[in-house]
Structure formats: structure tokens, C-alpha cells
Design a protein around this motif. Structure first.
Motif, short mmCIF file in Angstrom:
data_model
loop_
_atom_site.label_atom_id
_atom_site.label_comp_id
_atom_site.label_asym_id
_atom_site.label_seq_id
_atom_site.Cartn_x
_atom_site.Cartn_y
_atom_site.Cartn_z
N GLU A 150 16.46 7.85 94.37
CA GLU A 150 15.65 6.66 94.69
C GLU A 150 14.50 6.52 93.73
N THR A 153 15.73 5.13 90.74
CA THR A 153 16.07 3.46 90.95
C THR A 153 14.60 2.85 91.00
N SER A 154 13.59 3.51 91.17
CA SER A 154 12.34 2.98 91.04
C SER A 154 11.90 2.93 89.71
N ALA A 156 14.10 2.65 87.19
CA ALA A 156 14.95 1.38 86.51
C ALA A 156 14.51 0.11 87.09
N ARG A 157 13.71 -0.12 88.50
CA ARG A 157 13.18 -1.43 88.71
C ARG A 157 12.07 -1.84 88.04
N ARG A 158 11.20 -0.94 87.76
CA ARG A 158 9.96 -1.02 86.88
C ARG A 158 10.19 -1.31 85.38
N GLY A 160 13.17 -2.70 84.35
CA GLY A 160 14.11 -3.72 84.13
C GLY A 160 15.37 -3.55 84.18
N ALA A 162 17.21 -2.31 86.64
CA ALA A 162 17.99 -1.65 88.12
C ALA A 162 19.14 -2.48 88.47
N ASP A 163 19.35 -3.81 88.31
CA ASP A 163 20.73 -4.44 88.39
C ASP A 163 21.74 -3.71 87.78
#
Length: 170
Positions: A150, A153-154, A156-158, A160, A162-163
Motif C-alpha cells: 500500500e 502504491t501511494s 506510485a500514485r504520487r 505518476g 500507479a496505473d
């Protein structure tokens, strides 16, 4: 509540561990991700070698989520590798974490540190150029409510990707 602890971790040497190892590659403004050999979860040299073999013209990051206990972010740089370990106490039970501390030239934490909060070590600014600053990464690494997958994943989201990461991890 997901609490990270390595105090009662199984012997992690010479076995495949739960978790994931992947590479995030940024080329021409786009991210793509690919899985790394599961051995990267137990052998830091395997992870570093695989990342170097990608030979990208852009940034390459390695992300290791190890046994629901800690994560490692790696980034090959000229002349070496930049490393970030979410919890140095993991080095008491996991060879890959001990190898990170060895490369960072950081001593193993004392045995009684296993009861303390997570102790991040390494380059906290490892992904700052992708939007996640050192202070934020350190706070994220210390977040007891999240498992390592998790937390990654955070990250990766920040940053760019995550997808792209979700596609690989399915």
C-alpha cells in the motif's frame, strides 16, 4: 489496523518471500512497469543487476515489497545505486534489508529496536524529482496503518505510475 513488525518474522534467508519486485521505467514522459525476478526479494544484487540490465535512457526505479514487513526503493545512478529502506529494523531478520544497510554503510539497529516505530534509512529524496519529496516519503514509510504494498502504491500514485504498476501486479 496493519502493523508492520519484523520481530517474529520467519527466517527469510534462501527462500522466496511473499511480496513483489518490480521496475518502473520512465521514457519519453511515460511510465511502464515490469516484474523483476522474485529472487530480488531476498537478494539485493539480483534486483540491482536486473535494473541495470534494463538500460533505459530515462529513470529506472526498483520497488520491493517484502513479506508484508517493509519496502525498498532502488534507483541506479552513475557509479552506484541510490537506496531507501522503509524500516532498518527489518535488517535484523531479512538479508535484503541488511544488504541495503551495508551498501548505505549504516550499522544494524540494536535488537531492542524491534519494538520501536519504523526506522527509515537511505535516500529519502530518491523520488523527489517525480513529485514525492523527502519529508513526505519519510512520513509515508513510518505509516503503521499501511502495508508495504500500500505504501508503494501511494508512492506510485504520487510519482505518476500507479496505473502501470496496477497492470503489472494485476
Amino acid at each position: 489496523m496493519a502493523v508492520q513488525t519484523v520481530r517474529d518474522a520467519p527466517q527469510a534467508q534462501d527462500e522466496v518471500l511473499p511480496g513483489f519486485a518490480l521496475a518502473a521505467i520512465r521514457e519519453e514522459g511515460r511510465w511502464r512497469c515490469t516484474k523483476l525476478d522474485p529472487e530480488a526479494l531476498t537478494d539485493l544484487d539480483t534486483a540491482i543487476t536486473e535494473l541495470r540490465e534494463l538500460r533505459s535512457t530515462g529513470a529506472v526505479l526498483g520497488l520491493l515489497a517484502v513479506d508484508d514487513c517493509f519496502f525498498v526503493v532502488l534507483r541506479p545512478i552513475p557509479g552506484g545505486v541510490s537506496l531507501m529502506l522503509s524500516d532498518a529494523v527489518a535488517a535484523l531478520d531479512y538479508d535484503v534489508a541488511a544488504d541495503v544497510l551495508d551498501l548505505l554503510r549504516v550499522d544494524l539497529p540494536p535488537e531492542d529496536a524491534a519494538d520501536d516505530d519504523p526506522w527509515p534509512e537511505g535516500d529519502m529524496g530518491i523520488v523527489a524529482d517525480f513529485g514525492l519529496g523527502a519529508d513526505e516519503l519519510e512520513v509515508l514509510a513510518g505509516e503503521l496503518e499501511l502495508y508495504p504494498d500500500e505504501q508503494l502504491t501511494s508512492i506510485a500514485r504520487r510519482c505518476g505510475f500507479a496505473d502501470a504498476m496496477a497492470k503489472v501486479l494485476g
